[in-house]
Design a protein around this motif. Sequence first.
Motif, short mmCIF file in Angstrom:
data_model
loop_
_atom_site.label_atom_id
_atom_site.label_comp_id
_atom_site.label_asym_id
_atom_site.label_seq_id
_atom_site.Cartn_x
_atom_site.Cartn_y
_atom_site.Cartn_z
N GLU A 65 0.97 -1.40 -0.10
CA GLU A 65 -0.24 0.11 0.03
C GLU A 65 0.96 1.30 -0.14
O GLU A 65 0.66 2.20 -0.71
N LEU A 66 2.07 1.18 0.76
CA LEU A 66 3.04 2.42 0.62
C LEU A 66 3.56 2.50 -0.59
O LEU A 66 3.81 3.53 -1.10
N VAL A 67 4.09 1.36 -1.20
CA VAL A 67 4.38 1.51 -2.41
C VAL A 67 3.42 2.23 -3.64
O VAL A 67 3.93 2.81 -4.20
N ILE A 68 2.35 1.74 -3.24
CA ILE A 68 1.45 2.25 -4.48
C ILE A 68 1.10 3.62 -3.90
O ILE A 68 1.09 4.56 -5.20
N GLN A 69 0.93 4.04 -2.83
CA GLN A 69 0.91 5.56 -2.45
C GLN A 69 1.85 6.48 -3.10
O GLN A 69 1.73 7.42 -3.74
N ASP A 70 3.22 5.86 -2.85
CA ASP A 70 4.58 6.50 -3.39
C ASP A 70 4.62 6.74 -5.04
O ASP A 70 4.65 7.70 -5.57
N LEU A 71 3.92 5.53 -5.66
CA LEU A 71 4.02 5.38 -7.04
C LEU A 71 2.90 6.44 -7.65
O LEU A 71 3.05 7.00 -8.68
N GLU A 72 2.00 6.41 -6.89
CA GLU A 72 0.57 7.49 -7.52
C GLU A 72 1.06 8.78 -7.32
O GLU A 72 0.93 9.66 -8.24
N TYR A 73 1.86 9.41 -6.28
CA TYR A 73 2.25 10.53 -6.22
C TYR A 73 3.28 10.93 -7.16
O TYR A 73 3.35 12.09 -7.80
N ALA A 74 4.22 9.83 -7.32
CA ALA A 74 5.04 10.23 -8.37
C ALA A 74 4.79 10.17 -9.69
O ALA A 74 5.09 11.07 -10.69
N ALA A 75 3.68 9.48 -10.31
CA ALA A 75 3.12 9.47 -11.43
C ALA A 75 2.24 10.61 -11.64
O ALA A 75 2.18 11.14 -12.93
#
Length: 393
Positions: A65-75
Motif C-alpha cells: 500500500e505504501l509502494v502504491i501511494q508513493d508511485l501514485e504521487y510520483a505519477a
Amino acid sequence: WSKRWPVITAAAKAAYYAKTPGLQAQARFIRATLNFELVMLWGPIPIIDQSNMREARQPEKDVFELVIQDLEYAAEHLEDSPTDKKVPSRGAALALLGKVYLYAPAATGIRNYEKAITYFDQVIPKYKLLDNYADLFNTTLNQNSTESIYAFQFINLSPDNNMAQHHAGSRAVADLDGNTYFGGYDLIMPTDYYANDIDKGGVWEPGDSRKLASIRYDFTLPDGRKPKVTWTGQQDELGPHTKKFEDIRTQGKQNFWYSGGLIYYLRLSDIILSKAECLNELNRTAEAITLLNTTVRKRAFNNQIPTGYTWVGSSQSQLRERIMDERIRELGFEGWRRMDLIRTGNLLKYVSQRNPWAKASGNIKEFHNRYPIPESEIKQNDAINESDQNPGY
C-alpha cells in the motif's frame, strides 16, 4: 538488504523534507522501487516513513500500500520526459504501478489484473519498440531510445562505470586480452535452459533473433586467437555467457571493467508482456496472443513468425507457461526472473530442475522463496528478533 536500506532511509528523508512536489516525487519513486524489491524477496519488512516509522517487520499488504501511494504521487508529479535521464519519468511510475498490481501476492488482496492493465495502457502508447532487438544493447547507439522507460545511466569512467561486463564475461578471455570488450570473470552465467534451443531441452525457438543478441557462444578474439581454459580449469569458462552487458567501446582502449552501457530497469517490451499476462489471466487469451504476435514476437522473428510458433489456439494454461518462457527470451539477465518465479510459485520447481548447482546439491527448498533477514539487522534493530527470522533459516 544492507545496500538497499540506506537508500530507502535517504529517500524517506528527502520525501519528507523536499521543498517541491517534483523532488518529493523523485524520492518517493526511489523508495517505492526498493520497497517493492525488498517485499518481493524478503516478505514483510520495516516501513521507513518520517511521518509514521514502523521499524518492526510489517505485513506485506501494508508495504504494498505504501509502494502504491508513493508511485501514485510520483505519477502525478514527475515529468513526462525529464532532460536528465537519471531522473525517473511519469511513464516509469505508471509502468511500475502496473507491475505492482501484477506482482503483489494474491494473499495481500492487492493483485488486480484489470487495474494493472489500466496503468499499462497509459504507458504503452507513449513508447515504441526498436525495430532491431540487438540495438537495445549496442553501446554505439543511443540506448535511451523510444523503448527505454527507465534505465540506470553509466559511462566508461570510474566511478560511474557499471562493471557488469567484467562480471559477466569469460575468465579465459579476460586472461588472454585485458582489453577484450567481452572479457570478464564468469560470475553471471546462463543455465542450459536459457542457452539451448528447444530441440535440445532449452527455451529458444528456431529463428529467434534475440538468442545471439543475448548470449555469447563464440569468444574468438578480434585478432583471431582462440582462448583456452586457464583460470579454474572449468569448461564453463568457454561456455555460453550473457552478452547484453558488453561494451564494444572498451576494445583496445581500456579494461572491460569500465563498461558504460545502460542497464535497463523498465522497458516497453516488459510492459507489453505484463499486459499480455494480465489479459490471459482474465480469460482473454486470444487477445493476449494477438498482442504478443504483433509486437514483441513479431520483432523477435524479424516480422515473420515461423509457422507453428504463433501460439494461436493456445489454452490459458499453455499461454501462461509460454509467457514465462517469453520473458526469459526477452528479458534474460535484466533482473526480473526471481520475482517472476516467486509470484508464479515456480521458484522451487524451475531452479531445482534448471540451475546446475541447485540440481546437483538438491538443497533448494520451499523456504528459499524468501531471503534470510541478516543477523546484523536482528542484532541492531530492537524491533526485529530471532523469532522474526524467515522460516528455514
